[in-house]
Design a protein around this motif. Structure first.
Motif, mmCIF file in Angstrom:
data_model
loop_
_atom_site.group_PDB
_atom_site.id
_atom_site.type_symbol
_atom_site.label_atom_id
_atom_site.label_comp_id
_atom_site.label_asym_id
_atom_site.label_seq_id
_atom_site.Cartn_x
_atom_site.Cartn_y
_atom_site.Cartn_z
ATOM 1 N N ASP A 306 0.834 -1.205 0.000
ATOM 2 C CA ASP A 306 0.000 0.000 0.000
ATOM 3 C C ASP A 306 0.866 1.251 0.000
ATOM 4 N N LEU A 307 1.952 1.242 0.781
ATOM 5 C CA LEU A 307 2.875 2.375 0.771
ATOM 6 C C LEU A 307 3.511 2.547 -0.603
ATOM 7 N N ALA A 308 3.927 1.440 -1.208
ATOM 8 C CA ALA A 308 4.546 1.515 -2.530
ATOM 9 C C ALA A 308 3.567 2.044 -3.570
ATOM 10 N N SER A 309 2.305 1.651 -3.457
ATOM 11 C CA SER A 309 1.300 2.102 -4.431
ATOM 12 C C SER A 309 1.080 3.611 -4.360
ATOM 13 N N ARG A 310 1.385 4.220 -3.211
ATOM 14 C CA ARG A 310 1.213 5.667 -3.069
ATOM 15 C C ARG A 310 2.492 6.441 -3.350
ATOM 16 N N VAL A 311 3.628 5.739 -3.519
ATOM 17 C CA VAL A 311 4.916 6.399 -3.728
ATOM 18 C C VAL A 311 5.331 6.392 -5.191
ATOM 19 N N VAL A 312 5.058 5.286 -5.889
ATOM 20 C CA VAL A 312 5.605 5.095 -7.234
ATOM 21 C C VAL A 312 5.190 6.209 -8.188
ATOM 22 N N LEU A 313 3.930 6.576 -8.199
ATOM 23 C CA LEU A 313 3.431 7.625 -9.104
ATOM 24 C C LEU A 313 2.835 8.793 -8.323
ATOM 25 N N ALA A 314 3.356 9.061 -7.141
ATOM 26 C CA ALA A 314 2.817 10.143 -6.306
ATOM 27 C C ALA A 314 2.763 11.454 -7.092
ATOM 28 N N PRO A 315 1.688 12.247 -6.942
ATOM 29 C CA PRO A 315 0.573 12.071 -5.997
ATOM 30 C C PRO A 315 -0.528 11.122 -6.480
ATOM 31 N N GLN A 316 -0.383 10.550 -7.681
ATOM 32 C CA GLN A 316 -1.376 9.587 -8.146
ATOM 33 C C GLN A 316 -1.182 8.253 -7.429
ATOM 34 N N GLU A 317 -2.293 7.557 -7.175
ATOM 35 C CA GLU A 317 -2.233 6.299 -6.441
ATOM 36 C C GLU A 317 -2.436 5.120 -7.381
ATOM 37 N N LEU A 318 -1.529 4.137 -7.293
ATOM 38 C CA LEU A 318 -1.671 2.911 -8.063
ATOM 39 C C LEU A 318 -2.575 1.932 -7.338
ATOM 40 N N PRO A 319 -3.277 1.057 -8.053
ATOM 41 C CA PRO A 319 -3.979 -0.040 -7.384
ATOM 42 C C PRO A 319 -2.987 -0.941 -6.657
ATOM 43 N N VAL A 320 -3.323 -1.338 -5.442
ATOM 44 C CA VAL A 320 -2.415 -2.170 -4.649
ATOM 45 C C VAL A 320 -2.145 -3.503 -5.338
ATOM 46 N N GLY A 321 -3.161 -4.026 -6.051
ATOM 47 C CA GLY A 321 -2.998 -5.314 -6.707
ATOM 48 C C GLY A 321 -1.883 -5.332 -7.737
ATOM 49 N N ILE A 322 -1.570 -4.189 -8.334
ATOM 50 C CA ILE A 322 -0.471 -4.134 -9.293
ATOM 51 C C ILE A 322 0.854 -4.395 -8.588
ATOM 52 N N VAL A 323 1.018 -3.825 -7.403
ATOM 53 C CA VAL A 323 2.259 -4.007 -6.640
ATOM 54 C C VAL A 323 2.398 -5.455 -6.185
ATOM 55 N N THR A 324 1.326 -6.030 -5.634
ATOM 56 C CA THR A 324 1.416 -7.416 -5.152
ATOM 57 C C THR A 324 1.592 -8.394 -6.311
ATOM 58 N N SER A 325 0.991 -8.100 -7.456
ATOM 59 C CA SER A 325 1.154 -8.983 -8.616
ATOM 60 C C SER A 325 2.588 -8.947 -9.132
ATOM 61 N N ALA A 326 3.190 -7.757 -9.160
ATOM 62 C CA ALA A 326 4.585 -7.652 -9.592
ATOM 63 C C ALA A 326 5.500 -8.416 -8.634
ATOM 64 N N ALA A 327 5.271 -8.237 -7.332
ATOM 65 C CA ALA A 327 6.076 -8.960 -6.342
ATOM 66 C C ALA A 327 5.851 -10.465 -6.455
ATOM 67 N N GLY A 328 4.600 -10.865 -6.683
ATOM 68 C CA GLY A 328 4.291 -12.285 -6.819
ATOM 69 C C GLY A 328 4.941 -12.908 -8.034
ATOM 70 N N ALA A 329 4.948 -12.186 -9.154
ATOM 71 C CA ALA A 329 5.588 -12.705 -10.365
ATOM 72 C C ALA A 329 7.083 -12.916 -10.138
ATOM 73 N N LEU A 330 7.736 -11.953 -9.486
ATOM 74 C CA LEU A 330 9.160 -12.095 -9.194
ATOM 75 C C LEU A 330 9.409 -13.264 -8.243
ATOM 76 N N PHE A 331 8.494 -13.442 -7.289
ATOM 77 C CA PHE A 331 8.634 -14.540 -6.335
ATOM 78 C C PHE A 331 8.543 -15.894 -7.049
ATOM 79 N N VAL A 332 7.570 -16.052 -7.918
ATOM 80 C CA VAL A 332 7.411 -17.318 -8.649
ATOM 81 C C VAL A 332 8.624 -17.585 -9.530
ATOM 82 N N LEU A 333 9.122 -16.545 -10.206
ATOM 83 C CA LEU A 333 10.318 -16.733 -11.036
ATOM 84 C C LEU A 333 11.512 -17.151 -10.187
#
Length: 339
Positions: A306-333
């Motif tokens: 949630d913190l990352a979703s508010r920092v990456v494109l601040a002041p615009q907020e990213l959906p949290v699911g995008i951050v967890t999906s990116a982390a999940g993809a890296l984890f599976v790889l």
């Protein structure tokens, strides 16, 4: 390799360090936003709300207590709940890739939410979207259970196949409603289906608390039967466990918990997939410590996301699911490359 939990005192140290990190992240999550706040003011507001010290009043207190604290608490509930549901499903299906969204639960919730956004409209006020998502998730879970009940066997493979079929069906229904409904609502549909915590409020927070509490209670109440299942179905049966009934019970309770969580957060993926593997590496496979550790790690992961979703494109907020999906993809790889 033995888990670190084999070392004396490790669990206590792990939970103490994790609890401290969770508290620190919660304070940072409350302090950070479109209006940055001093963490010391956040602490004073929270202590004042607990009757400790003088506290802080005015706009700062309203931002902390009315807007950001419910969001942080919802993140903790959703992260902990989805992580535990992942543990339950991975054990009962004996599938390391199982997570809350493999069985059509997210697709059903998305279909319910999209029907409100694009077709039916906001007829019940602020409760319309969570209620529709909750009903959609329950309908998809009921469909999977109905398919399972009509089968001669109740093996994990059948449960996975039934879940995938229902997931594709509700996914197709969601896509059809997006194209057939109000095209101006496409952004809202995208943001909700990618997951977010913007619906958090004191009015609907009890729904998230219920989902997380149900997941924790299920994991702890059934921990011995789940431990027996680790040795295989024949071993569990010899120990008096009705494996078919246990599998259906776990899925039904996990579906209800997941429906309660995604009704508020939208589709936040990979939390239930990643966290159980990380927790097993730390504390082993016994479900008493595994459930508690997964809840702690899941809450931490979602607060960080949630913190990352508010920092990456601040002041615009990213959906949290995008951050967890990116982390999940890296984890599976990483898992694939390591093994």
């Amino acid at each position: 390799m033995k888990p670190f939990a084999a070392q004396p005192g490790f669990l206590a140290l792990l939970w103490l360090a994790g609890g401290s990190l969770l508290l620190a992240l919660a304070i940072v999550g409350i302090a950070f936003g479109s209006t940055p706040l001093d963490p010391r003011d956040v602490l004073r507001v929270l202590m004042g709300a607990l009757g400790i010290g003088d506290g802080v009043s005015g706009p700062v207190a309203r931002i902390v207590l009315d807007l950001r604290l419910p969001r942080v608490l919802l993140a903790i509930c959703v992260g902990a709940g989805l992580a535990i549901v992942g543990v339950l499903l991975q054990t009962t299906t004996r599938n390391d890739l199982a997570d809350p969204f493999l069985f059509g639960l997210s697709s059903g919730a998305a279909a319910g939410a999209v029907s409100v956004i694009t077709v039916f409209g906001d007829r019940l006020g602020i409760w319309t979207l969570p209620a529709a998502a909750f009903v959609g998730a329950l309908v998809s879970a009921a469909a999977v259970l109905t398919l399972m009940a009509r089968q001669d066997g109740r093996g994990p493979e059948r449960l996975v196949i039934a879940g995938l079929a229902v997931s594709f069906l509700f996914g197709a229904l969601t896509t059809w409603m997006v194209f057939a409904g109000d095209q101006r609502a496409a952004y809202s549909v995208l943001f909700w289906t990618a997951g977010g915590l913007g619906l958090a409020s004191w009015n609907n927070l009890p729904i998230g608390v219920f989902g997380a509490t149900l997941a924790v209670a299920t994991g702890l109440a059934l921990r011995y039967r789940l431990d027996a299942l680790l040795g295989g179905e024949e071993t569990a049966t010899s120990l008096g466990v009705d494996v078919g009934r246990l599998r259906l019970l776990v899925f039904a309770l996990a579906a209800l918990a997941t429906a309660s969580l995604v009704a508020l957060s939208g589709v936040i993926g990979f939390v239930g997939l990643m966290v159980p593997h990380l927790a097993r590496a730390l504390v082993g496979v016994r479900h008493g410590a595994l459930v508690a550790t997964s809840a702690l790690l899941g809450a931490i992961l979602l607060l960080v996301s949630d913190l990352a979703s508010r920092v990456v494109l601040a002041p615009q907020e990213l959906p949290v699911g995008i951050v967890t999906s990116a982390a999940g993809a890296l984890f599976v790889l990483a898992v694939i490359l390591r093994k």
